[in-house]
Design an enzyme around this catalytic site. Sequence first.
Site, short mmCIF file in Angstrom:
data_model
loop_
_atom_site.label_atom_id
_atom_site.label_comp_id
_atom_site.label_asym_id
_atom_site.label_seq_id
_atom_site.Cartn_x
_atom_site.Cartn_y
_atom_site.Cartn_z
N GLU A 1 28.42 -9.68 88.52
CA GLU A 1 28.65 -8.28 88.87
C GLU A 1 29.24 -8.10 90.26
O GLU A 1 29.49 -6.98 90.69
CB GLU A 1 27.34 -7.50 88.76
CG GLU A 1 26.78 -7.50 87.34
CD GLU A 1 25.56 -6.62 87.18
OE1 GLU A 1 25.31 -5.79 88.07
OE2 GLU A 1 24.86 -6.78 86.17
N ASN A 2 29.47 -9.20 90.97
CA ASN A 2 29.99 -9.10 92.33
C ASN A 2 31.34 -9.79 92.47
O ASN A 2 31.68 -10.31 93.53
CB ASN A 2 28.97 -9.69 93.31
CG ASN A 2 27.67 -8.92 93.30
OD1 ASN A 2 27.65 -7.73 93.57
ND2 ASN A 2 26.58 -9.58 92.96
#
Length: 641
Positions: free
Chosen positions: A466-467
């Site tokens: 998610e990053n």
Amino acid sequence: MNRLRTAAAALATALVTTFAVAALSAPASAAEVLVNGGFETGALSPWSCTGNLGSVVSTPVRTGTKALQGAASASDNSKCTQTVSVVSGTQYTLSAWVRGSYVYLGVNGGVSTWTPNATNWTQLTLTFTAASSSIQVYLHGWYGTGTYFADDVSLQGQGGTNPVPGTPGTPTAGSITNTSVALSWGASSGTVTGYRVYEGSTVVANPTGASATISGLGACTTHTYSVAAYNSAGESPRSGNVTVTTTGCGTGVPGTPGNVTVGGATNTSLNVSWSASSGTVTGYRVYEGSTVRATVTGTSATITGLATCSSHTYTVRAYNATGESPASAAASGTTTGCTTGTLPKHLLTGYWQNFVNGATPLRLSSVPTTYDIVAVAFADAVSGTPGAVTFNVDSGLSSALGGYTNAQFRTDVATLKGRNQKVILSVGGELGSVSVNSSTAATNFANSLYTLITDFGFNGVDIDLENGLNATYMEQALRNLRSRVGSGLIITMAPQTIDMQSTGAGYFSLALNIRDILTIVHTQFYNSGSMLGCDQQFAYSQATINFLTALACIQLQSALRPDQIALGLPATTQAAGGGYVNPTVVNNALNCLAAGTNCGSFVPPARWPTIRGAMTWSINWDASNGYNFANTVHNHLVSMP
């Protein structure tokens, strides 16, 4: 995947300070100062947008036929600006109609205003007193919140030292054909940058001289035109009107074909059928994109030579000696022969938490059989070795369970596999720090995962970074792993909603590039705010059936197969910052996408009966609520044809 994420609305606390300005009337001498504020020229100029993220689109629009689209990304807010001449010390009113999440309107170095969630066209307005002879007005979105739209942008007030041009002469018609009209008019006085030829409120030509030819018209159609001149100070009043009719009356193009459907699937073919067009019809052409796949005289065609288990989208146009009709609505279908291994046709995936956060702590063996795939959350990054991951039972979880070891976990993996459940290892999560940004990291990723799969008995891997994700090197890593484990390797992905808005985004690009080995994409349809669906008409709000169906439709219309797509939702209201829906809404969304029933106001343009199913974060939160999500959704999935 969300461990403990705050609501999407909390983003507002990080936004720049804006000034709430009451809407005041423009001075009596007000005139339009901006150029191309309605974007009806079909081009951005004289607007300029950062990152080349601005474009002029035909839908959605508020008035006319064009509007501005700004595709804000994680690193660029798609700021679109225009510099204009003004009179220092004079009051101005700046306004714009906007759609999208977190859309801003303002003056550089001065006032600004914004809206957090404009699902429909919403007007932003502010007033200010110019402090110099030149200002720059702007529109922009916000980082990572998706696409915004703007139309009818206006700056009312006194123009600078360069006045608008005089009114052009009334146009006269010259050469007229079946498909074109030539116009000319008397030149405007003053400084003239160019002219805009209008049909109603739509700009149909933008010449620099006092003549233009309007082409692409239908035979025997009537049109009324006027002309305005413009320069950096703004646009002149419009000229008088001229009305003309193209030639070819009685020989126009056919009407648009209707009710296009795709069916009759085999391993290598699809049948496309439609309703007959009105007017004189010579035949029909079936298009896939811009490529003609079939030309027939009847109202059906069989497209052959297709790949097994491949998805295709078609439109149909009728034609005659005059030309082609407009394209029909699109319809999609998938050839048969899709292999799903030992997985069910429709299935439920859940995430098992290897940490404690308020949800019910569980041994892996306690996961009920209503979950077909269990994603173990999460693998950990190996410090000092880029891309490498490891796994151990979390000490906090072990303590909460009164002792839980790696050896017991291995036994539990074998127990679930003995129940025909699949256990995969998820990499990433909201707090994850795994990064695969080089060939070396890709090799380390594949090597370490292969070791864990061999050691613990995992059936596959879930990508939940998610990053940030590098599609090139992650593809390299996954193909390396697949070559070593074999065709039985399960590969799933859990992108955030924003990651699947555009095929150019990293996650979407990765999914398309590995679709030959990809099992399922479980998009997280939560913690998202409002976003556009496949119709590109509305910013649908999360926690609604329209949000689920309209955004899933984006993926279903792509080159991914329907059996590679599932809906990801939180199991309870505590499991995410926003986006929870009752599990019955998940079932309705699946029915809508698979069969066109139980839809909201958005009805998808096609049906995808092989859509794979659903995912939830998390099994532990579901356990805290008596497994209501799994019991409701799994039972429905089992009943789907």
